[in-house]
Design an enzyme around this catalytic site. Structure first.
Site, PDB file in Angstrom:
ATOM      1  CB  SER A   2      -0.881   0.011   1.258  1.00 60.60           C
ATOM      2  OG  SER A   2      -1.568   1.238   1.399  1.00 60.60           O
ATOM      3  CE1 TYR A  47      -4.284  -2.276   5.037  1.00 59.88           C
ATOM      4  CE2 TYR A  47      -3.290  -0.185   4.382  1.00 59.88           C
ATOM      5  CZ  TYR A  47      -3.824  -1.421   4.046  1.00 59.88           C
ATOM      6  OH  TYR A  47      -3.878  -1.813   2.716  1.00 59.88           O
TER       7      TYR A  47
END
Length: 256
Positions: A148, A161
Site C-alpha cells: 500500500s 495498517y
C-alpha cells in the site's frame, strides 16, 4: 549491414502458474484476471470459498485455466498443509489483507493482532512457502506482495495498517536480497485508495473522501483496473531486472 535491434521482452505468461491469495474480490480478483488473460494458469485462494467459486467460474468462461482453493493465510499450519502437495508456483500475488482502522489511542490488542496475522505474518510465510518450492525445484520466479502507499507514509486512523504494510516493504527487500541468487524476484505493488466493496465505507465518509481527493495528484481515486497492467509487468520477463522494489500506483500521493 542491417542494425541489430534489441528484442522487446515478453509480457506473456504462457506455461506459468500463478497463485493469487485474496482472489475472491477487489484487487486480488483483478490481478487473477490480468494474469489469466496474459496466459498464466491461475490458482485462486481465499477464505471465502463461495465468492471464490463465482470468481473462478467467471474466469473459466473466458476460456482461461483456473482453479479455486480455500486458504486462510493467517493460519500457518494451513499454508504448510496446502504446499505439501503443490508443484512450484512461478508467480505469487499476495493480495490477502485487512484493516481495522481506529485512532491509535484506541487500538485494541485484538485488532492489532488480527491485522498483523493477515497482513504481516500470513504474507511473510506465504511468500516463504512459494520461494521454498521454487528453490527446491531450481526454478526462477516472481513474488509480488500487494502492499500500500501506507507502507511508505502514514494516515489518520491507520497506525496499525501502516505498520503492517511498512513491515511488508521491509521483508520484501530482505527476501529479494536473499533469493536473488536463485533468480527469484520479490517486489511490492503499492496502491492508493482503490474503489472496492471493502473501501466503500471510506468513500462514503465526506471528510475521508475530501482528504483522498486532495492527496491524489491525478484528481481521482484508483480503480482495480489501475493495478492490472502493473501485476502483469512484475510477473513477466518485462521486469526481469526488477527486485526489492515498490511499484507505486498512488496517483502521485507520495510524490510530496
Amino acid at each position: 549491414m542491417i542494425l541489430k535491434l534489441p528484442t522487446t521482452p515478453s509480457f506473456r505468461l504462457d506455461n506459468k502458474t500463478a497463485l493469487i491469495a485474496g482472489a475472491s474480490s477487489g484487487i486480488g480478483l483483478a490481478c487473477a484476471v490480468a494474469l489469466a488473460d496474459a496466459g498464466a494458469e491461475v490458482v485462486l485462494a481465499s477464505r471465502n470459498i463461495e465468492a471464490l467459486q463465482k470468481a473462478s467460474d467467471a474466469i473459466q468462461l473466458k476460456g482461461n485455466s483456473v482453479e479455486a482453493v480455500q486458504l486462510d493465510i493467517a493460519d500457518t499450519d494451513a499454508i504448510e498443509l496446502f504446499f505439501k502437495n503443490q508443484k512450484p508456483f512461478d508467480i505469487l500475488v499476495n493480495s490477502a489483507g485487512m484493516g481495522r482502522h481506529s485512532p491509535s489511542l484506541e487500538t485494541s490488542t485484538e485488532d492489532f493482532d488480527e491485522v498483523m496475522d493477515v497482513n504481516l505474518r500470513g504474507a511473510y510465510f506465504l511468500t516463504q512457502a512459494v520461494a521454498r518450492g521454487l528453490i527446491k525445484a531450481k526454478k526462477p520466479g516472481s513474488l509480488i506482495n500487494i502492499s500500500s502507499q501506507m507502507g511508505h507514509v502514514g494516515g489518520v486512523d491507520r497506525a496499525v495498517y501502516s505498520a503492517s504494510k511498512h513491515a511488508v516493504e521491509g521483508f520484501t527487500k530482505a527476501m529479494a536480497i536473499e533469493w536473488g541468487g536463485h533468480q527469484i524476484r520479490v517486489n511490492t505493488i503499492c496502491p492508493t485508495f482503490i474503489r472496492t466493496a471493502l473501501t466503500q465505507s471510506t468513500f462514503d465518509n465526506p471528510e475521508r473522501k475530501k482528504w483522498i481527493e486532495e492527496k491524489i495528484k491525478l484528481g481521482r481515486a484508483g480503480e482495480v483496473e489501475d493495478i492490472m497492467g502493473a501485476v502483469v509487468f512484475l510477473a513477466s520477463e518485462a521486469s526481469g531486472m526488477i527486485t526489492g522494489s515498490a511499484l507505486m500506483i498512488d496517483g502521485g500521493w507520495t510524490a510530496d
